[in-house]
Design a protein around this motif. Structure first.
Motif: not given
Length: 225
Positions: A46-54, A76-88
């Motif tokens: 999860a952290a890796t996906i957020v790192l790459i995207g953000s 804000t950008i990081i929170a967007t990716f975290v929300t997407i990852v959390q939903m997945i």
């Protein structure tokens, strides 16, 4: 030459600049979720996906985001990716979501994510920034997996839930004291692999993402506007 540079960005986070064992960042989730190897893998991916995207988005917008609001913009950008990852994760791996609990959404304020955004993505092109995120994510995941495997094996005699050594049940390794012990041993091991050299903070206080709210400055440190 470019390939060598890209490879360096990916591999530096594994040992030389491992965010957990060398830079000692993200300690809270590291200690909290590594009671099982499966939890470690879930948090690491999860952290890796957020790192790459953000990193990619922040790098692409690095010349657009005003300096005085860069930290709120990064969050804000990081929170967007975290929300997407959390939903997945909630949709496809509810057991992992339940195991990680509050620590999954707290990736938003993980100092590894914000630190790479401030120190690397905001100063480099998109591709190197994505590779930096990938390398740091691999290093983070590897550290969590190693620590989670040791704690689960010694504490419960299992690995990824599979019974390995039934008679091994040293419960303290599943508790905070055991976590700190394993964490300390792994840091010492990583330091040995690095030849006893630690990564120097080349930027001082001026490079810290929290410099605007910090009230303690090192001798000789200056804050830039």
């Amino acid at each position: 030459m470019a390939c060598k540079g890209y490879l360096k960005e990916v591999t530096k986070g594994i040992i030389k600049e491992n965010p957990v064992l060398t830079l000692v960042l993200g300690t809270c989730p590291t200690l909290a979720v590594t009671t099982a190897a499966s939890n470690a893998i879930g948090m690491g991916l999860a952290a890796t996906i957020v790192l790459i995207g953000s990193n990619a988005v922040i790098s692409a917008l690095r010349n657009v985001i005003p300096g005085k609001v860069r930290i709120p913009a990064y969050i804000t950008i990081i929170a967007t990716f975290v929300t997407i990852v959390q939903m997945i994760v909630k949709a496809f791996a509810p057991a992992i979501d339940e195991s990680l609990g509050i620590f999954l959404p707290l990736i938003v304020v993980n100092c590894i994510i914000l630190g790479r955004a401030e120190m690397f993505a905001s100063k480099n092109p998109v591709i190197p920034s994505m590779l930096d995120g990938l390398g740091m994510g691999i290093g983070f995941t590897a550290a969590l997996l190693l620590m989670g495997s040791i704690r689960e094996l010694l504490g419960a005699g299992t690995w990824f839930g599979m019974e390995i050594i039934p008679a091994l049940n040293i419960v303290i390794f599943l508790l905070p004291p055991g976590g700190f012990f394993v964490f300390g041993m792994l840091i010492a091991f990583a330091n040995k692999l690095n030849g006893g050299k630690t990564v120097k903070n080349a930027g001082g206080c001026a490079a810290c993402p929290m410099k605007g709210s910090c009230t303690v400055l090192g001798k000789g440190d200056k804050l830039d506007d």
